[in-house]
Write an enzyme that holds these catalytic residues in place. Sequence first.
Site, PDB file in Angstrom:
ATOM      1  CD  GLN A  38      -2.990   1.046   0.125  1.00 42.31           C
ATOM      2  OE1 GLN A  38      -3.341  -0.041  -0.311  1.00 42.31           O
ATOM      3  NE2 GLN A  38      -3.468   2.193  -0.350  1.00 42.31           N
TER       4      GLN A  38
ATOM      5  CB  ALA B 195      -6.026   4.004   1.956  1.00 43.29           C
TER       6      ALA B 195
ATOM      7  CB  SER C 167      -5.407   0.383   2.554  1.00 40.59           C
ATOM      8  OG  SER C 167      -6.108  -0.399   1.608  1.00 40.59           O
TER       9      SER C 167
ATOM     10  CG  HIS D  25      -7.570  -3.195  -0.757  1.00 35.16           C
ATOM     11  ND1 HIS D  25      -8.120  -4.165  -1.567  1.00 35.16           N
ATOM     12  CD2 HIS D  25      -8.104  -2.021  -1.173  1.00 35.16           C
ATOM     13  CE1 HIS D  25      -8.948  -3.590  -2.443  1.00 35.16           C
ATOM     14  NE2 HIS D  25      -8.948  -2.291  -2.221  1.00 35.16           N
TER      15      HIS D  25
ATOM     16  CG  ASP E 197     -10.139  -2.487  -5.513  1.00 38.45           C
ATOM     17  OD1 ASP E 197     -10.995  -2.208  -4.650  1.00 38.45           O
ATOM     18  OD2 ASP E 197      -9.017  -1.940  -5.564  1.00 38.45           O
TER      19      ASP E 197
ATOM     20  CD  GLU F  76     -12.272   3.542  -4.173  1.00 36.40           C
ATOM     21  OE1 GLU F  76     -12.273   2.345  -3.786  1.00 36.40           O
ATOM     22  OE2 GLU F  76     -11.316   4.300  -4.004  1.00 36.40           O
TER      23      GLU F  76
ATOM     24  CG  HIS G 185     -13.276  -0.862  -2.140  1.00 37.39           C
ATOM     25  ND1 HIS G 185     -11.907  -0.893  -1.950  1.00 37.39           N
ATOM     26  CD2 HIS G 185     -13.814  -1.154  -0.933  1.00 37.39           C
ATOM     27  CE1 HIS G 185     -11.645  -1.194  -0.682  1.00 37.39           C
ATOM     28  NE2 HIS G 185     -12.788  -1.349  -0.046  1.00 37.39           N
TER      29      HIS G 185
HETATM   30 ZN   LIG Z   1     -10.260  -0.973  -3.201  1.00 35.80          ZN
END
Ligand SMILES: [Zn+2]
Length: 356
Positions: free
Chosen positions: A243, A264, A269, A271, A278, A325, A328
């Site tokens: 990230q 982020a 994040s 993630h 995503d 988004e 996401h």
């Molecule tokens: Zn994402």
Amino acid sequence: MKKILIVILIATAVSVLFLLKFKDEETTKVFKQDELSKIGYNIDEINLINSTLDQSSINIILEHQYINNLKDILDNPDFKKENLDSYLELMNNTDLNVQEIIYIINNDYYVTGITYNDKVVEIIKNKYCIKDYLKRYVNYYNKNTDLDINKVISNVNANLDYEYYTNTSSVDLSKGNLVLVNKYYKLDKNYVPDDLVTIESKYGNTRQMKKEAYEAFKIMFEAAKKDGLHFYIASPYRSYSYQQTLYNNYVKSDGKKNADTYSARPGYSEHQTGLAVDLMATGTTTLNEFGGTKEYEWLIKNAHKYGFILRYPKDKEDITGYIYEPWHYRYLGVDIATKVYESGLTYDEYYAYYIR
Ligand SMILES: [Zn+2]
């Protein structure tokens, strides 16, 4: 004879003591009556005070200015003696009615440093009001008087009274699949989810994600396939350092201000939880195209049934801190994903009110 004398002596002593005490009480009562009438209470009110309240409560009344509807407070079924001081303070300093004041005090909504008015009452009565945040709501409202109270509350619940990346705290990992990671809740640099599994190539990018989320994704994937739709994972779990690289590259190419709207900072994040993915639709080449696909249409109607939510919805940019988004998705489990979906709240708001 001697015995009789002793009995008489004791009886006399007791009587004298009793008389002295009685006299003292009489004096006190008269004294308090004078004091009470000096503040402005009439004889009926003084009688009510003397018949309803004990000495310490009367002393509290004497510490405050005259209150013309004191009777309404004392007669109220929810009146609590131990709260008298606070009732009187609010009576003297606000235009609120007795019922509102008693409600505020009895339910611990009384915070020093707040000027109580109708707006504060409106805040308190709002469905999503969090008691501990009362002072923050009021301060935020005072700076944004054009906002309606619903908006004030949802913004503060999402921490928006603070600048992004300020007043941050550690993600509460005890929440498991329900952790909140955003611009105020940070994951440790060394945090790695404990049950990452590798994604099979038929589902997309062959990196990793958390097992439970992956299992749910597979079921969702198959359900969509039955409806003739095909999406795949473009980006699953990302480590802190991954990230960091990603974010730094965006900052380099697009500037920090822009990068912050869609990428982020490391540690912030979703993630990194292994619970976010995503998605891309087959036949497209960029994430940006996803919002225009049938796959997206299907997901916004169905993702919650498999435990996923659209995490950064349209028109909620100011709350989530991220641009819309459509690609996401965040795993929460079917129960909570459905509740979030039905509430119409962002997860940031939902977490503040129901999970935190
Ligand atoms: Zn994402």
